[in-house]
Write a protein that holds these residues in place. Structure first.
Motif, PDB file in Angstrom:
ATOM      1  N   LEU A  69       1.757  13.861  31.768  1.00  0.00           N
ATOM      2  CA  LEU A  69       2.308  14.714  32.817  1.00  0.00           C
ATOM      3  C   LEU A  69       1.466  15.974  32.950  1.00  0.00           C
ATOM      4  O   LEU A  69       0.790  16.382  32.010  1.00  0.00           O
ATOM      5  CB  LEU A  69       3.757  15.081  32.484  1.00  0.00           C
ATOM      6  CG  LEU A  69       4.680  13.885  32.298  1.00  0.00           C
ATOM      7  CD1 LEU A  69       6.077  14.355  31.954  1.00  0.00           C
ATOM      8  CD2 LEU A  69       4.711  13.056  33.566  1.00  0.00           C
ATOM      9  N   PRO A  70       1.499  16.605  34.079  1.00  0.00           N
ATOM     10  CA  PRO A  70       0.671  17.799  34.247  1.00  0.00           C
ATOM     11  C   PRO A  70       1.160  18.938  33.377  1.00  0.00           C
ATOM     12  O   PRO A  70       2.270  18.910  32.838  1.00  0.00           O
ATOM     13  CB  PRO A  70       0.837  18.116  35.739  1.00  0.00           C
ATOM     14  CG  PRO A  70       2.110  17.485  36.122  1.00  0.00           C
ATOM     15  CD  PRO A  70       2.234  16.260  35.289  1.00  0.00           C
ATOM     16  N   GLU A 122       7.762   9.323  23.304  1.00  0.00           N
ATOM     17  CA  GLU A 122       7.512  10.516  24.108  1.00  0.00           C
ATOM     18  C   GLU A 122       8.576  10.758  25.171  1.00  0.00           C
ATOM     19  O   GLU A 122       8.401  11.600  26.053  1.00  0.00           O
ATOM     20  CB  GLU A 122       6.135  10.453  24.760  1.00  0.00           C
ATOM     21  CG  GLU A 122       5.034  10.326  23.728  1.00  0.00           C
ATOM     22  CD  GLU A 122       3.690  10.681  24.279  1.00  0.00           C
ATOM     23  OE1 GLU A 122       3.634  11.434  25.256  1.00  0.00           O
ATOM     24  OE2 GLU A 122       2.694  10.216  23.736  1.00  0.00           O
ATOM     25  N   GLU A 166       4.555  20.538  33.442  1.00  0.00           N
ATOM     26  CA  GLU A 166       5.706  19.937  32.785  1.00  0.00           C
ATOM     27  C   GLU A 166       5.858  20.573  31.407  1.00  0.00           C
ATOM     28  O   GLU A 166       4.983  21.290  30.932  1.00  0.00           O
ATOM     29  CB  GLU A 166       5.500  18.424  32.636  1.00  0.00           C
ATOM     30  CG  GLU A 166       5.342  17.708  33.945  1.00  0.00           C
ATOM     31  CD  GLU A 166       6.667  17.434  34.616  1.00  0.00           C
ATOM     32  OE1 GLU A 166       7.706  17.694  33.990  1.00  0.00           O
ATOM     33  OE2 GLU A 166       6.648  16.980  35.767  1.00  0.00           O
ATOM     34  N   ARG A 183       4.854  12.187  27.893  1.00  0.00           N
ATOM     35  CA  ARG A 183       4.710  13.587  28.292  1.00  0.00           C
ATOM     36  C   ARG A 183       3.252  14.010  28.388  1.00  0.00           C
ATOM     37  O   ARG A 183       2.910  14.882  29.182  1.00  0.00           O
ATOM     38  CB  ARG A 183       5.431  14.484  27.278  1.00  0.00           C
ATOM     39  CG  ARG A 183       6.914  14.433  27.442  1.00  0.00           C
ATOM     40  CD  ARG A 183       7.568  15.515  26.643  1.00  0.00           C
ATOM     41  NE  ARG A 183       8.996  15.262  26.542  1.00  0.00           N
ATOM     42  CZ  ARG A 183       9.806  15.955  25.787  1.00  0.00           C
ATOM     43  NH1 ARG A 183       9.356  16.930  25.064  1.00  0.00           N
ATOM     44  NH2 ARG A 183      11.086  15.669  25.737  1.00  0.00           N
ATOM     45  N   ASN A 184       2.385  13.410  27.561  1.00  0.00           N
ATOM     46  CA  ASN A 184       1.000  13.833  27.668  1.00  0.00           C
ATOM     47  C   ASN A 184       0.326  13.259  28.913  1.00  0.00           C
ATOM     48  O   ASN A 184      -0.833  13.543  29.178  1.00  0.00           O
ATOM     49  CB  ASN A 184       0.220  13.462  26.408  1.00  0.00           C
ATOM     50  CG  ASN A 184       0.157  11.977  26.188  1.00  0.00           C
ATOM     51  OD1 ASN A 184       0.693  11.198  26.981  1.00  0.00           O
ATOM     52  ND2 ASN A 184      -0.485  11.572  25.118  1.00  0.00           N
ATOM     53  N   ARG A 200      14.613  11.097  28.751  1.00  0.00           N
ATOM     54  CA  ARG A 200      14.082  11.314  30.092  1.00  0.00           C
ATOM     55  C   ARG A 200      14.198  10.000  30.855  1.00  0.00           C
ATOM     56  O   ARG A 200      13.581   8.998  30.488  1.00  0.00           O
ATOM     57  CB  ARG A 200      12.634  11.772  30.010  1.00  0.00           C
ATOM     58  CG  ARG A 200      12.150  12.485  31.243  1.00  0.00           C
ATOM     59  CD  ARG A 200      10.942  13.349  30.939  1.00  0.00           C
ATOM     60  NE  ARG A 200       9.874  12.578  30.340  1.00  0.00           N
ATOM     61  CZ  ARG A 200       8.977  11.879  31.033  1.00  0.00           C
ATOM     62  NH1 ARG A 200       9.040  11.881  32.343  1.00  0.00           N
ATOM     63  NH2 ARG A 200       8.029  11.198  30.438  1.00  0.00           N
ATOM     64  N   ALA A 215       7.433  23.169  35.394  1.00  0.00           N
ATOM     65  CA  ALA A 215       7.620  24.561  35.038  1.00  0.00           C
ATOM     66  C   ALA A 215       7.235  25.459  36.204  1.00  0.00           C
ATOM     67  O   ALA A 215       6.272  25.211  36.910  1.00  0.00           O
ATOM     68  CB  ALA A 215       6.767  24.892  33.815  1.00  0.00           C
TER      69      ALA A 215
END
Lengths: 412, 564
Positions: A273-274, B385, A277, A270-271, B423, B484
């Motif tokens: 990702l922009p 993650e 996210e 996840r880190n 995910r 988002a």
């Protein structure tokens, strides 16, 4: 209540006791490591006569008569391993260790404040000029490297005569005594590759500033608070099509990794990702325990969550008008909320005042149909779960009929 | 004269002795830094054109009550500190329950339109407006308005039940929040700039989340936080506020030593709330006191203890321990003990409803407040993650005296829950969840079951026996998101099996003891640029064992949002 208060007082007293602080760990004793403390009576330049390793000049000055001459004339010993990996006489071989040493301990660690050196106003006032990143980190061939003593000498040399800057002759001006664990955090490790020279300009030729990646450097006062760049700073550019060509985008693992990981780890963490996210800490647990974080810094929530205007005192109400708990599904309204309220009504009362409950409970449920038929037919529904009836109807209401003598058939 | 000449010769001899043999005019060392690109002072002090104000850099993501880690790159999405923030939501919802043609458990097959309405639709909306420094530099305002338009469900002027119970039956507008606040308007001496005064319709977060119309004054310093407030209670979801509303007054004091260097990491807070009596609901005046200790011995450990008293009697105790390992692994332990002097629901509902048929709470009996102990623990982490895990266990037990029967209102239960989200690709995530709660109740022996004789009125079971025995719920979801504030969609499917206590026996027509039902939800959330948002959700349930007369519930919601 008094007993509880006593308990709280005891807890407070215990909490107010001074915290235990552990001393810094002592470095392990290593006979092959030069002990600077034992050489403290010798001036620094007595051994460090140039930038080369002490002893590089045919073991001078270490083999002076007053120092270790006897050991140099004797057979090889651990003493030799201060500088050499091994020493063999037949055949003669004495490969040298790396200099400076790179073990986990750093003796006479230097102090350096990026914040002080990058403060242009302060530097101007004290020494009349200021420096930028490249002044220390750029080599003459353009490569970016860690500065060495020669770099520091440009300003701190005696000849520069900067009145309020430590002189190179004063080793203690930077090198403090003792030893400490080497605090170095590297991002570029294992199979990662990175080249500063490829990060001078972006796709459109716009220069990439040092602080775009090294955001903390200008604010760090010591080596300990000088963290390596975060992956998020890479994402900002490498996920921006205007700044990075597609082959170098974040989703192409080989951009940075030499070895392509297989299976699940091929997914970008996840880190990587922009920022658009979901943040790394927005886990399933966070979904439940975000109240304190939201109350403390609701502006951060409002950056993405549109129901919040950024008013801390309104954060809960404004967001939760629309954002419902995951279990508030369609059957929750009609059927499932009862057992939840019975199990832990405080959870419901976090958001709902009692008027919210009575607004629905004052209505006649669809299941009750017509009163005339329901009075006769409610038995099958009630037998399945009488508890649901008692939510609205008090015991006396039921006992008005059910306390009738057994055998009485039906109702009037 | 000879003396003068001799003196000059001596001086010349001395000067020639001091001079080097050959004059060297080349510097042997560099005069100062050679490579340093010196910058003139004027350049350093050159005025820099004012940059466009950047959005605030969001601070720390904290998964628990612990320290913060900076997160970079979030700036630019939205600036909530603009002088004016405005958002508007407009929505339309349709709820429905189609008849199945079968008879219900408590009634014959219903006739749509006569026995109940198969559809109910209503429109709703919300508007939010906040200003900062408009008109007056220290003035901040905030307004939240909610409005709805619902059609009365009537048949021949007689109201008919709605397909799904809800309070959305009245049209109108409700000001949920509206206040003006002044801060930083007093001299900075003595720290008076930290005083904040707010007046209007607002929420106060104290021992209870109080919604009131009144005034709130607070001093928020780094170590000391104090607040005083007073007003009249604002009843939610009624829209018509009574003329005689309970008055609320309270205060809080919090001392936080964590901001002081080398101080103990502890914060102590005390809260007081007084709610006057209400002639409308029949509630007496209620005093609530709350004492809280927040101790954070380490960066990733928080211990929070609370004691709450109601009308001077100890009502509730809570201890919560939060720990965090790294950034995404959290453990939370909670222990709550209720006493019989606690609120029945909240400070506005303390006493039990009466037999008065005109009383507002006649159809909501939550039972007595009984001593209860609830212990729970939950833990969550993120593996590689990409694998998100959450687990929870809770156990509740009543604190009845030994030998007393278990009361249905505080029956012991054991709850186990877990969720997993993986995910699969950058934009796709798959999740599963499970929840089980098994309740311990007094269970009659088989020979003690009540014989269900058709026709006569059967006796009622004992209070201690009625209720659900437990349920198990399983769910799965599939999410797709492009980021988002861009586009996301979710499909969720779930099922729930509820087991009821067996209290009756009917040899002729055995009753079901288990209710199995399922449902699904589909949502779409799409942004059009950075200002407009479209949201749609469709909820559907399967046929219900408790309501065989309908084919299930359905609900469609459409919302359009605009943000400025």
């Amino acid at each position: 209540m008094i007993r509880q208060l006593w308990f709280v007082v005891v807890v407070l007293v215990a909490a107010c006791s001074p915290a235990r602080r552990s001393d810094a760990p002592v470095p392990p004793v290593d006979p092959t490591r030069l002990d600077h403390q034992r050489h403290a009576l010798i001036p620094c330049d007595g051994c460090h006569r140039s930038s080369a390793r002490p002893g590089a000049d045919d073991h001078r000055p270490c083999d002076d008569g007053a120092c270790h001459k006897a050991k140099f004339l004797g057979p090889p010993s651990l003493f030799c391993q201060v500088c050499h990996k091994t020493v063999t006489t037949t055949p003669l071989a004495a490969p040298l260790k790396q200099y400076p040493v790179e073990d986990p301990w750093q003796s006479l660690p230097p102090v350096f404040s990026h914040r002080r050196h990058m403060d242009a106003d302060r530097m101007e006032k004290r020494v009349g000029f200021h420096v930028s990143c490249a002044d220390c980190h750029a080599r003459s061939d353009g490569m970016l490297v860690r500065p060495d003593h020669a770099t520091c000498s440009r300003c701190h040399a005696v000849e520069a005569a900067l009145a309020k800057a430590p002189s190179m002759e004063s080793c203690a001006g930077c090198h403090q005594g003792g030893a400490r664990p080497r605090a170095r955090v590297r991002v570029i490790q294992n199979d990662l590759q990175f080249h500063h020279e490829r990060h001078r300009i972006d796709r459109k030729g716009v220069p990439i500033k040092c602080e775009d990646c090294h955001r903390q450097s200008g604010r760090s006062s010591t080596y300990a608070d000088h963290p390596a760049p975060r992956i998020e700073s890479c994402v900002g550019c490498h996920d921006d099509a205007h700044r990075t060509p597609y082959p170098m985008r974040m989703r192409i693992c080989e951009t940075c990794h030499l070895e392509r990981r297989s299976s699940l780890t091929a997914l970008a963490p996840r880190n990587h990702l922009p920022a658009t996210e979901r943040p790394l800490d927005h886990t399933l647990a966070f979904r439940r325990d975000h109240a304190e974080v939201a109350a403390r810094n609701s502006a951060r929530c409002a950056t993405c969550h549109t129901q919040m205007s950024g008013n801390p005192q309104q954060a809960c109400d404004e967001c939760h008008q629309r954002m419902l708990p995951a279990d508030h599904r369609i059957t929750f309204r009609e059927l499932d909320h009862g057992p939840e309220a019975a199990a832990d009504r405080t959870r419901c009362a976090t958001c709902h005042v009692v008027e919210f409950c009575t607004a629905c409970h004052a209505q006649r449920p669809r299941s009750h149909g017509f009163a005339s038929t329901f009075v006769r037919e409610h038995g099958r529904l009630a037998r399945l779960n009488v508890r649901a009836c008692t939510t609205c109807h008090l015991e006396d209401f039921c006992q008005g009929c059910h306390a009738a003598p057994a055998g009485r058939r039906g109702l009037p | 004269m000879k003396r003068v000449i001799a003196g000059l010769l001596l001086a010349a001899t001395t000067a020639s002795a001091d001079a080097p043999a050959g004059a060297v005019l080349v510097l042997t060392r560099e005069p100062g830094p050679r490579h340093l690109r010196m910058r003139p002072r004027a350049l350093a002090q050159a005025s820099v054109p004012p940059a466009r104000p950047r959005p605030p850099m969001p601070t720390a993501p904290t998964a628990s009550a612990t320290a913060m880690e900076p997160i970079e790159g979030l700036d630019g999405i939205r600036d909530v500190r603009q002088p004016v923030s405005f958002s508007l939501n407009l929505g339309y919802q349709v709820d429905g329950a189609r008849p199945s043609g079968l008879a219900g458990l408590g009634a014959p097959a219903p006739t749509p339109g006569r026995d109940y309405a198969t559809l109910r639709s209503y429109g709703f909306g919300e508007a939010f407006l906040s200003t900062r420094g408009i008109g007056l530099g220290s003035l901040e305002t905030y307004f939240a308005v909610r409005f709805q338009a619902a059609r009365k469900l009537v048949n021949d002027q007689e109201p008919v039940p709605s397909p799904i119970a809800t309070w959305f039956e009245r049209s109108g507008t409700e000001l949920r929040t509206g206040w003006a606040e002044l801060k930083d308007f007093l001299p900075r001496r003595l720290g008076l700039q930290r005083l904040r005064v707010r007046a209007g319709d607002q929420f106060v977060y104290g021992p209870w989340i109080l919604h009131m119309d009144g005034i709130y004054a607070t001093y928020e310093g780094p170590t000391l936080t104090a607040a005083l407030y007073s007003g009249t209670r604002h009843s939610d979801y009624t829209r018509v506020q009574s003329a005689v509303r309970p008055r609320a007054a309270g205060g809080s004091l919090r001392i936080d030593l964590r901001g002081i260097p080398n101080a103990v990491p502890i914060a102590v807070a005390g809260e007081y709330l007084k709610l006057s009596s209400s002639s409308e609901t029949g509630e007496a005046a209620v005093d609530t006191e709350l004492f809280e200790v927040d101790w954070r011995p380490r960066r990733d450990i928080a211990v929070i203890g609370q004691i709450r008293g109601v009308n001077g009697a100890l009502a509730n105790q809570q201890v919560e321990v939060r720990t965090r390992y790294k950034q995404v692994t959290n453990f939370v332990f909670e222990l709550m003990r209720r006493f019989d002097s606690d609120w029945r629901w909240d400070p506005s509902l303390v006493t039990r409803p009466t037999q008065d048929s005109t009383e507002a709470r006649r159809y909501l009996d939550l039972g007595p407040v009984l001593p209860q102990l609830i212990a729970s623990a939950r833990a969550g982490t993120l593996i590689r993650e990409n694998i998100d895990l959450l687990g929870r266990i809770a156990y509740a037990t009543d604190l009845a005296n030994k030998g007393e029967p278990v009361n249905t209102f505080s029956s012991p239960y054991l709850e186990l829950a877990g969720a997993l989200e993986v995910r699969l690709r950058r934009q796709v995530a798959f999740g599963v969840s499970a929840l089980s709660r098994q309740t311990k109740r007094e269970q009659p022996a088989p020979d003690e079951l009540i014989l269900d004789t058709h026709g006569p009125i059967d006796p009622l079971p004992r209070d201690t026996q009625i209720g659900e025995a437990g349920f198990v719920e399983l769910g799965t979801s599939l999410k797709m998101t492009l980021g988002a504030r861009r586009f996301s969609a979710m499909v969720e499917v779930y099922g729930r099996s509820t087991t009821y206590s067996v209290l009756y026996r009917d040899p002729l027509a055995p009753l079901p003891t288990t209710d199995v039902r399922g449902g699904g939800r589909f949502t779409v959330d799409a942004w059009v640029g950075q200002r407009a948002r479209l949201f749609a959700s469709y909820d559907v349930s399967s046929r219900l064992a408790t309501a065989p007369d309908i084919s299930g519930y359905k609900s469609l919601k459409l919302v359009v949002s605009g943000v400025y």
